[in-house]
Write an enzyme that holds these catalytic residues in place. Sequence first.
Site, PDB file in Angstrom:
ATOM      1  N   LYS A 161       0.559  -1.029  -0.098  1.00  0.00           N
ATOM      2  CA  LYS A 161      -0.077   0.282  -0.019  1.00  0.00           C
ATOM      3  C   LYS A 161       0.673   1.069  -0.085  1.00  0.00           C
ATOM      4  O   LYS A 161       1.320   1.875   1.019  1.00  0.00           O
ATOM      5  CB  LYS A 161      -0.818  -0.219   1.177  1.00  0.00           C
ATOM      6  CG  LYS A 161      -2.750   0.827   1.118  1.00  0.00           C
ATOM      7  CD  LYS A 161      -1.735   1.778   0.819  1.00  0.00           C
ATOM      8  CE  LYS A 161      -1.949   3.091   1.974  1.00  0.00           C
ATOM      9  NZ  LYS A 161      -1.804   4.479   1.548  1.00  0.00           N
ATOM     10  N   GLU A 220      10.181   1.388  10.316  1.00  0.00           N
ATOM     11  CA  GLU A 220      11.294   2.694  10.458  1.00  0.00           C
ATOM     12  C   GLU A 220      10.254   3.753  10.241  1.00  0.00           C
ATOM     13  O   GLU A 220       9.244   4.283   9.533  1.00  0.00           O
ATOM     14  CB  GLU A 220      11.698   2.419   8.863  1.00  0.00           C
ATOM     15  CG  GLU A 220      12.315   1.260   9.232  1.00  0.00           C
ATOM     16  CD  GLU A 220      13.058   1.161   7.933  1.00  0.00           C
ATOM     17  OE1 GLU A 220      12.694   1.776   6.934  1.00  0.00           O
ATOM     18  OE2 GLU A 220      13.861   0.509   8.126  1.00  0.00           O
ATOM     19  N   CYS A 277      13.979  11.098   6.274  1.00  0.00           N
ATOM     20  CA  CYS A 277      13.497  10.795   7.785  1.00  0.00           C
ATOM     21  C   CYS A 277      15.272  10.895   8.217  1.00  0.00           C
ATOM     22  O   CYS A 277      15.483  11.599   9.709  1.00  0.00           O
ATOM     23  CB  CYS A 277      13.141   9.249   8.228  1.00  0.00           C
ATOM     24  SG  CYS A 277      14.402   8.153   7.246  1.00  0.00           S
ATOM     25  N   GLU A 309       9.037  17.100  14.837  1.00  0.00           N
ATOM     26  CA  GLU A 309       9.367  16.698  13.473  1.00  0.00           C
ATOM     27  C   GLU A 309       8.839  17.645  12.201  1.00  0.00           C
ATOM     28  O   GLU A 309       7.559  17.497  12.741  1.00  0.00           O
ATOM     29  CB  GLU A 309       9.686  15.518  12.947  1.00  0.00           C
ATOM     30  CG  GLU A 309       9.720  15.010  11.549  1.00  0.00           C
ATOM     31  CD  GLU A 309       9.870  13.695  10.853  1.00  0.00           C
ATOM     32  OE1 GLU A 309       8.264  13.401  11.441  1.00  0.00           O
ATOM     33  OE2 GLU A 309      10.412  12.788  10.313  1.00  0.00           O
TER      34      GLU A 309
HETATM   35  P1  NAD Z   1       2.047   8.469   7.196  1.00  0.00           P
HETATM   36  O1  NAD Z   1       2.653   8.033   8.657  1.00  0.00           O
HETATM   37  O2  NAD Z   1       1.124  10.121   6.800  1.00  0.00           O
HETATM   38  O3  NAD Z   1       2.217   7.776   5.742  1.00  0.00           O
HETATM   39  C1  NAD Z   1       2.802   6.633   5.292  1.00  0.00           C
HETATM   40  C2  NAD Z   1       1.739   5.311   4.816  1.00  0.00           C
HETATM   41  O4  NAD Z   1       1.310   5.210   6.277  1.00  0.00           O
HETATM   42  C3  NAD Z   1       0.765   5.768   3.545  1.00  0.00           C
HETATM   43  O5  NAD Z   1       1.430   4.775   2.445  1.00  0.00           O
HETATM   44  C4  NAD Z   1      -0.158   6.024   4.679  1.00  0.00           C
HETATM   45  O6  NAD Z   1      -1.319   6.007   4.265  1.00  0.00           O
HETATM   46  C5  NAD Z   1       0.067   5.340   5.492  1.00  0.00           C
HETATM   47  N1  NAD Z   1      -1.140   5.425   6.585  1.00  0.00           N
HETATM   48  C6  NAD Z   1      -1.414   6.533   7.076  1.00  0.00           C
HETATM   49  N2  NAD Z   1      -1.759   6.588   8.522  1.00  0.00           N
HETATM   50  C7  NAD Z   1      -2.486   5.129   8.147  1.00  0.00           C
HETATM   51  C8  NAD Z   1      -3.425   4.084   9.182  1.00  0.00           C
HETATM   52  N3  NAD Z   1      -4.183   4.572  10.309  1.00  0.00           N
HETATM   53  N4  NAD Z   1      -3.049   3.241   9.588  1.00  0.00           N
HETATM   54  C9  NAD Z   1      -2.707   2.114   7.830  1.00  0.00           C
HETATM   55  N5  NAD Z   1      -2.167   3.127   6.714  1.00  0.00           N
HETATM   56  C10 NAD Z   1      -2.026   4.251   6.922  1.00  0.00           C
HETATM   57  O7  NAD Z   1       3.866   8.987   7.044  1.00  0.00           O
HETATM   58  P2  NAD Z   1       4.417  10.088   5.585  1.00  0.00           P
HETATM   59  O8  NAD Z   1       3.817  10.851   5.648  1.00  0.00           O
HETATM   60  O9  NAD Z   1       4.075   9.364   4.105  1.00  0.00           O
HETATM   61  O10 NAD Z   1       5.586  10.046   5.920  1.00  0.00           O
HETATM   62  C11 NAD Z   1       6.761  10.700   6.480  1.00  0.00           C
HETATM   63  C12 NAD Z   1       6.853  10.179   7.517  1.00  0.00           C
HETATM   64  O11 NAD Z   1       7.523   9.272   7.733  1.00  0.00           O
HETATM   65  C13 NAD Z   1       7.746  11.107   8.086  1.00  0.00           C
HETATM   66  O12 NAD Z   1       7.485  11.351   9.601  1.00  0.00           O
HETATM   67  C14 NAD Z   1       9.459  10.615   8.129  1.00  0.00           C
HETATM   68  O13 NAD Z   1      10.338  10.566   9.332  1.00  0.00           O
HETATM   69  C15 NAD Z   1       8.886   9.167   8.057  1.00  0.00           C
HETATM   70  N6  NAD Z   1       9.709   8.098   6.887  1.00  0.00           N
HETATM   71  C16 NAD Z   1      10.866   7.240   8.149  1.00  0.00           C
HETATM   72  C17 NAD Z   1      11.448   6.451   7.682  1.00  0.00           C
HETATM   73  C18 NAD Z   1      12.831   5.906   8.360  1.00  0.00           C
HETATM   74  O14 NAD Z   1      13.052   4.640   7.571  1.00  0.00           O
HETATM   75  N7  NAD Z   1      12.579   6.068   9.573  1.00  0.00           N
HETATM   76  C19 NAD Z   1      11.858   6.542   5.953  1.00  0.00           C
HETATM   77  C20 NAD Z   1      10.891   7.416   5.751  1.00  0.00           C
HETATM   78  C21 NAD Z   1       9.991   8.915   6.187  1.00  0.00           C
HETATM   79  O1  6OD Z   2      18.317   4.676   2.143  1.00  0.00           O
HETATM   80  C1  6OD Z   2      17.767   3.188   2.941  1.00  0.00           C
HETATM   81  O2  6OD Z   2      17.441   1.979   2.854  1.00  0.00           O
HETATM   82  C2  6OD Z   2      16.716   4.176   3.307  1.00  0.00           C
HETATM   83  N1  6OD Z   2      16.167   3.168   4.053  1.00  0.00           N
HETATM   84  C3  6OD Z   2      16.432   5.508   3.497  1.00  0.00           C
HETATM   85  C4  6OD Z   2      15.309   5.872   4.554  1.00  0.00           C
HETATM   86  C5  6OD Z   2      15.358   7.089   4.356  1.00  0.00           C
HETATM   87  C6  6OD Z   2      14.325   7.949   4.687  1.00  0.00           C
HETATM   88  O3  6OD Z   2      13.637   9.107   4.277  1.00  0.00           O
END
Ligand code: NAD
Ligand code: 6OD
Length: 485
Positions: free
Chosen positions: A177, A253, A287, A389
């Site tokens: 998804k 993550e 992130c 954040e």
């Molecule tokens: P988000 O949590 O809003 O959405 C992520 C996914 O979850 C989307 O596909 C969304 O449709 C789905 N989703 C949302 N609510 C849900 C629910 N209740 N049940 C099931 N699925 C649900 O995140 P975003 O805004 O797409 O991404 C940005 C965030 O992601 C930032 O906080 C960023 O730090 C984090 N991030 C973390 C990493 C990492 O590796 N730690 C990597 C990339 C992004």
């Molecule tokens: O480089 C990667 O494998 C990884 N998971 C990066 C994550 C980035 C977050 O936005």
Amino acid sequence: MPHEIKNYVAGRFVASTSRFDDINPVDGSLAGIVHEADKSTVDLAVQAAREALRGPWGSLSAAERGAMLNQIADGIEARFDEFVAAEIADTGKPLAQARTLDIPRGTANFRFFANLVSTSGTECFEMGTPDGSGALNYSVRKPLGVVGVISPWNLPFLLLTWKLAPAMAAGNTIIAKPSEETPATAALLAEVMHEVGIPPGVFNLVNGFGPGSAGEFVTTHPDVDAITFTGESATGSAIMRAAAGNVKALSFELGGKNAAIIFEDANLDQAVDGTVRSVFSNCGQVCLCSERVYVHQRIFDEFVARLKDRAEALRMGWPDDEQTEIGPLVSTAHRDKVLSYYELAREEGATVVTGGGIPEFGDARDQGAWVQPTILTGLEESARCVREEIFGPVCHIAPFTTEEQAVAMANDSAYGLAGAVWTTNLSRAHRVARQIEAGIVWVNTWYLRDLRTPFGGVKLSGIGREGGVHSLNFYSEPTNICIKL
Ligand code: NAD
Ligand code: 6OD
């Protein structure tokens, strides 16, 4: 006619009556129309995934699955320009980034895990027994079953495949998804899976939102065995509650509020270069980006002045312009969130060193989701802008005087994903790096990735580690077999 993005279920592309717009954040234009999967579509996908586990996918050897993953990588490379264009249309990110990071790294994820699964072994222990004949223990890896992959919008293809490739390599079947903001490269990937002959049901793609939509249907489904999720910490906690009913395995993550520490002995040219990257890459939507920068008091003014010059020189432009270094945010909704933090920073008493608003272009980009790269100083460590954040092209820079103080400031956070330390003192590098409360610490670099290494966060930043054997360990379960000799 705008491009239509369908669901992919049991080896077929499936339309639905409920549809939503996929918007290009560069200028607000329509990038595509997305078919939203309803509950019955998700049910069909889960059923197909369960059947595929018992079908040909379940009987392939690890090496045979690895070979199929390499075919997927070949298929992506054959359509490389389409993947780059789709990622750009969904995110507005610069061409230079999409074709050197997003799509190549997304492809490399398949090759890496293809190789890893074909070459890695399992544990074996010989033991003594009272009768002297002994026993042999060995373990076999088994897939978890049907895995729900829920991914975000910032690096859509890279982060989807980072989970998908090891999950498939380990023999699981998938319900993916992608984010509702960025569905296009996942849909192209479904086409590639189809073209290279991945058996029906092994990879299913359902589009939609989180609550009350495909995200919730996947995470609450009783026949989904595990959820691997990348996204916001608050979403992670909602998914955890949803998955608690039937105790699904979880890999998370999540968000970050990452610190960079610049010591007085740092190579300042390198530290400034690295911090420009770690704050502004992908318009701050990584992130791992540094949103808190701690600089030794002796070099504070010089560092701030140099970072300001570099931030102001960043070229904001159309994605296909080779000179463009920074694009828009992913959506106007996200732009409004980031702008609300720019406003909050002023209310909290920040000095806005540069940026703090919206750039004006005088063309269609004024309908897009752009914000200025922004540097703040002067906030208390308790300010919301220092603690929460923001996920935009912004950092707060604060001075420190001692190493202990720098470490304490870096660790004073609810998050713990990544840290960056800039110093030429080798002892200090080792000493400080291990004290940082984060899953990943870079010294004199940032976002340098070896895919074998553990990747993930502590505190609000996640649960578990992925990367190399850590991914295989999450996406499979060992059964120990004890043979009495
Ligand atoms: P988000 O949590 O809003 O959405 C992520 C996914 O979850 C989307 O596909 C969304 O449709 C789905 N989703 C949302 N609510 C849900 C629910 N209740 N049940 C099931 N699925 C649900 O995140 P975003 O805004 O797409 O991404 C940005 C965030 O992601 C930032 O906080 C960023 O730090 C984090 N991030 C973390 C990493 C990492 O590796 N730690 C990597 C990339 C992004
Ligand atoms: O480089 C990667 O494998 C990884 N998971 C990066 C994550 C980035 C977050 O936005």
